[in-house]
Write an enzyme that holds these catalytic residues in place. Structure first.
Site: not given
Ligand code: COA
Length: 340
Positions: A119, A261, A291
């Site tokens: 990214c 980003h 993204n």
């Molecule tokens: N729908 C519903 N639930 C979801 C889900 C979805 N699409 N994706 C994940 N979950 C669940 C997980 O399984 C987890 O459940 P659990 O608590 O029972 O295990 C719960 O939601 C929380 O997961 P978590 O990963 O802690 O959520 P989060 O608040 O961190 O959000 C992202 C997840 C991926 C959206 C977030 O971490 C994020 O944006 N990270 C950075 C991503 C990024 O920037 N990537 C590119 C970088 S270059």
């Protein structure tokens, strides 16, 4: 590492922007039909409402050609000395995608190569092209960020399938003076390979050889440890932005637009807070495109220019973060130019 061209010296100037998105819109509701997720979860946790996914048969190079052609048109140019294409999803493992894109754009025998920094790719590509210009090895460059993440997303992984979109954005650079509007004023670039495992496509390279072990088909898909990536994204972009602003002598309060980003609206808000920049100054277009990795920065920038948010004379800070880990920032005074 921070590098700033000396004042009154040769610099790379942005001359035109171009973008391209595939037509197919994939809404959160559509994803909820086949994944255990909801529109409410996706919007509240990421800010994304919809993204574009290319139809089968459309490759990254196809999107890159469209965005590149539009950037060249916006800059009224039909020739450049170098094409630098940032992508995580090249058309083939070999050769690079950039030479074919250059040929299809009618750019003759221009130097052309890919940059792989996930990214952060567009910022790394801008820095590479800018350095070639400043060093006198090129007078002009076409820098493209293009991706088709839909080709590497695991359709069963709800945590990544809802986040990424396809698209391409491009900028034309020409040689000019550092004092001109549009000059890239400096770069802060870095990496931390100690955390390479946070974002990976495990198979398809030389590490996991098809002839040694029968690979798990899931290993050809993108994987990410989202929560850890979130924290790194905020601190790495924040520290990189601060280092750059210090070097070019811009107080954070003087930044008119923060083009970060577009990974997650909560990351952009946290980044603005980290930098003590008002949240309303953070450009957001991820709600409509998700993204788009290496295409994220030029798509967000061009969108803000098209909407009149970013105007000539404004101070613009660009900052990206991605797998590797990698990060990078640059800044410029927005010039009087077209976005196409
Ligand atoms: N729908 C519903 N639930 C979801 C889900 C979805 N699409 N994706 C994940 N979950 C669940 C997980 O399984 C987890 O459940 P659990 O608590 O029972 O295990 C719960 O939601 C929380 O997961 P978590 O990963 O802690 O959520 P989060 O608040 O961190 O959000 C992202 C997840 C991926 C959206 C977030 O971490 C994020 O944006 N990270 C950075 C991503 C990024 O920037 N990537 C590119 C970088 S270059």
């Amino acid at each position: 590492m921070s590098v700033v061209p000396r004042a009154g010296r040769r610099a790379a100037i942005i001359q035109g922007l171009g973008t391209f998105l595939p037509e197919r819109v994939v809404t959160n509701a559509a994803l909820s039909e086949r994944l255990d997720t909801t529109d409410e979860w996706i919007r509240s946790r990421t800010g994304i409402r919809e993204r574009r996914w290319a139809e089968s048969g459309t490759a990254t190079g196809d999107l890159a050609v469209e965005a590149g052609a539009r950037a060249l048109k916006a800059a009224s140019m039909s020739h450049v000395d170098v094409v630098v294409l940032a992508t995580t999803t090249p058309d083939h493992p070999c050769p690079g995608t950039a030479p074919a894109v250059a040929a299809r754009l009618g750019l003759g025998h221009a130097m052309a190569f890919d940059v792989s920094a996930v990214c952060t790719g567009f910022i790394y590509a801008l820095a590479t092209a800018s350095s070639l210009i400043v060093a006198g090895l090129a007078e002009s460059a076409l820098v493209i960020g293009a991706e088709t993440y839909s080709t590497i997303l695991n359709p069963e992984d709800r945590s990544s399938a809802v986040i990424f979109g396809d698209g391409a954005g491009a900028a034309v650079l020409t040689a000019g003076d550092l004092a001109e509007p549009g000059a890239l004023l400096g770069f802060d670039l870095g990496s931390d390979g100690e955390h390479a495992d946070l974002i990976t496509v495990p198979a398809g390279g030389s590490r996991q050889r098809a002839q040694d072990v029968e690979p798990d088909p899931a290993d050809f898909y993108f994987t990410m440890r989202g929560r850890e990536v979130f924290t790194h994204a905020v601190t790495r972009m924040g520290q990189s932005s601060k280092a750059l602003l210090d070097r070019i002598g811009w107080p954070t309060a003087s930044v008119d637009h923060l083009v970060g980003h577009q990974a997650n609206v909560r990351i952009l808000q946290s980044l603005a807070d980290f930098l003590d920049i008002e949240r309303r100054r953070a450009v957001v277009n991820l709600d409509r495109v998700g993204n788009t990795s290496a295409a994220s920065i030029p798509l967000a920038l061009a969108d803000a220019v098209r909407l009149g948010t970013v105007q000539a004379g404004d101070r613009v800070l660009l900052s990206a973060f991605g797998g590797g880990l990698t990060w990078g920032s640059t800044a410029l005074i927005w010039p009087e130019i077209e976005s196409c």
